[in-house]
Design a protein around this motif. Structure first.
Motif, PDB file in Angstrom:
ATOM      1  N   PRO A   1       0.796  -1.212  -0.101  1.00 10.29           N
ATOM      2  CA  PRO A   1      -0.050   0.137   0.070  1.00 10.29           C
ATOM      3  C   PRO A   1       0.912   1.273   0.035  1.00 10.29           C
TER       4      PRO A   1
ATOM      5  N   ALA B   1      -0.407   3.406  -3.174  1.00  8.68           N
ATOM      6  CA  ALA B   1      -1.145   4.598  -2.948  1.00  8.68           C
ATOM      7  C   ALA B   1      -1.100   5.790  -3.618  1.00  8.68           C
TER       8      ALA B   1
ATOM      9  N   LYS C   1      -3.380   4.613   1.980  1.00  9.07           N
ATOM     10  CA  LYS C   1      -2.823   3.788   2.358  1.00  9.07           C
ATOM     11  C   LYS C   1      -3.485   2.815   3.470  1.00  9.07           C
TER      12      LYS C   1
ATOM     13  N   LEU D   1      -6.437   0.565   1.776  1.00 13.04           N
ATOM     14  CA  LEU D   1      -5.875  -0.334   1.145  1.00 13.04           C
ATOM     15  C   LEU D   1      -5.219  -1.419   1.983  1.00 13.04           C
ATOM     16  N   ARG D   2      -4.747  -1.016   3.072  1.00 10.81           N
ATOM     17  CA  ARG D   2      -4.143  -1.947   3.960  1.00 10.81           C
ATOM     18  C   ARG D   2      -5.293  -2.760   4.650  1.00 10.81           C
TER      19      ARG D   2
END
Length: 410
Positions: free
Chosen positions: A160, A164, A270, A273-274
């Motif tokens: 990420p 990102a 980020k 996404l994580r």
């Protein structure tokens, strides 16, 4: 410790009665079910104040209750609706939330209590990090699997950060708009033009000095909580409580510059996404799923995903100071704001002033420090010392602009 109380048999309460009181705050524990777990302590956060309350936790297969030392039951959550939002296998705690009490959470570190909760099954099975032993004959397979999982975990953590910044801006903006709508739909928007212009002008100065080439927009909502946060797509949300409690424009500017730092480093993207993975976020922003944030588990789940790591918070602090220095702005407000958080934390009941829960210490309390590794924010005292700057430089806002910002919700 909570006072000893005899809890009645569950036969005195019908199912309808338990359902009606789920996730409510009780005045006394006499209406709650008997505990199947032995009473143990945990930390309770009410979502409104940066204070950890020590509570006694008891649980049955039907519900979990948490009791304050004065006997008040502050939590009654249906067991089936409790979520474990921490990684209990790798962290020395279990962080529990319930959608019916948004913002509140229970932090449980006692392994015996975590194990007892896990034995209740369902979502609570993730409350403990214990795993069954693997037979020696499977040792080789387990080792290979551990290596594979480790590589995948490393990729999930690091990818990420790489990806990102390259997520198309229009996708980030769409996702950010959905997050803002979900999290602030029930809050009044503060839109007085003079105040909005003053705040946006402050952000524009900071953005121009940064490496972020898109416009950063800001919205103010009426909410007494002292808070501000950034979402993907260069959007900032400021709660009116931050403006009301700030002692001057320098403190507001310090917090705003910190949030701009999160935007510059794409920390929110980020985090999403994580938390949810590339496939889920991609489908959400491209129409594979409904664009409603409910797809990601609701606003509460998204807020948890937007929590930043300790390193991200330090990075945003450092970027905030650099940006204020670049534009010649007074930069002492960030540290004084952290000092104000400490002051808020240390306001306790008479007779307990200056004491951390349960240890009789006279060292000033710190919400993040009390939580230890549970907290994703560095302890406030640490951040206060790291961000100290002299009270020099140009004011962030003129006196007229500051008054306009203070009146933005009127």
């Amino acid at each position: 410790m909570a006072r000893s109380t005899r809890w009645p048999s569950p036969r005195r309460l019908g199912r309808g009665q338990r359902s009606a009181k789920a996730c409510s705050t009780c005045s006394t524990p006499e209406s709650c079910e008997p505990a199947m777990t032995a009473p143990m302590t945990a930390r309770f956060y009410d979502g409104l104040h940066p204070v950890a309350h020590i509570v006694t936790v008891k649980a049955t297969p039907a519900e979990l209750a948490a009791t304050m030392p004065d006997g008040r039951v502050v939590v009654r959550w249906p067991t089936a609706e409790i979520e474990v939002v921490s990684d209990a296998e790798h962290e020395p705690h279990a962080l529990l939330v319930c959608a019916r009490q948004p913002g509140t959470r229970l932090a449980i570190e006692d392994e015996a209590l975590r194990q007892s909760l896990a034995e209740l099954g369902g979502n609570l099975a993730r409350a403990t990090g214990r795993r069954p032993r693997i037979a020696p004959a499977l040792g080789g397979v387990a080792a290979a699997l551990a290596i594979t999982v480790g590589v995948m975990a490393f990729a999930a953590e690091k990818l990420p950060n790489v990806v990102a910044p390259f997520v198309p801006y229009v996708w980030q903006r769409s996702l950010g708009d959905s997050v803002v709508t979900a999290m602030t739909s029930d809050m009044r928007k503060c839109t007085r033009p003079e105040g909005q212009q003053a705040l946006q002008a402050l952000i524009d100065r900071l953005q121009d000095a940064s490496s972020y080439r898109r416009r950063i927009d800001v919205s103010v909502v009426q909410n007494p909580i002292v808070n501000a946060f950034a979402v993907p797509g260069g959007r900032l949300i400021v709660f009116s409580g931050l403006i009301d409690k700030a002692s001057g424009p320098a403190e507001v500017a310090g917090v705003i510059a910190h949030e701009v730092g999160h935007v510059v480093h794409h920390h929110s993207m980020k985090g999403l996404l994580r938390a949810y993975g590339f496939d889920m976020v991609l489908k959400l922003v491209t129409g594979g799923y409904s664009s409603d944030v409910a797809t990601l588990g609701g606003a509460g789940g998204v807020l948890l995903a937007l929590r930043h790591s300790r390193d991200a918070e330090r990075e945003a602090d450092q970027t905030a100071l650099e940006l204020m220095d670049k534009v010649g702005m007074r930069a002492d407000g960030l540290s004084t704001f952290f000092g104000k958080l400490l002051e808020m934390q240390n306001k306790q009941a008479p007779g307990d002033k200056g004491k951390a829960p349960g240890n009789g210490s006279t060292k000033p309390r710190d919400a993040a420090e009390e939580a230890g590794i549970l907290s994703t924010h560095p302890p406030t005292r640490e951040r206060l010392e790291a961000t100290k700057r002299p009270a020099t430089g140009a004011p962030a806002l003129s006196a007229q602009e500051w008054q306009a910002l203070r009146a933005i919700c009127r």
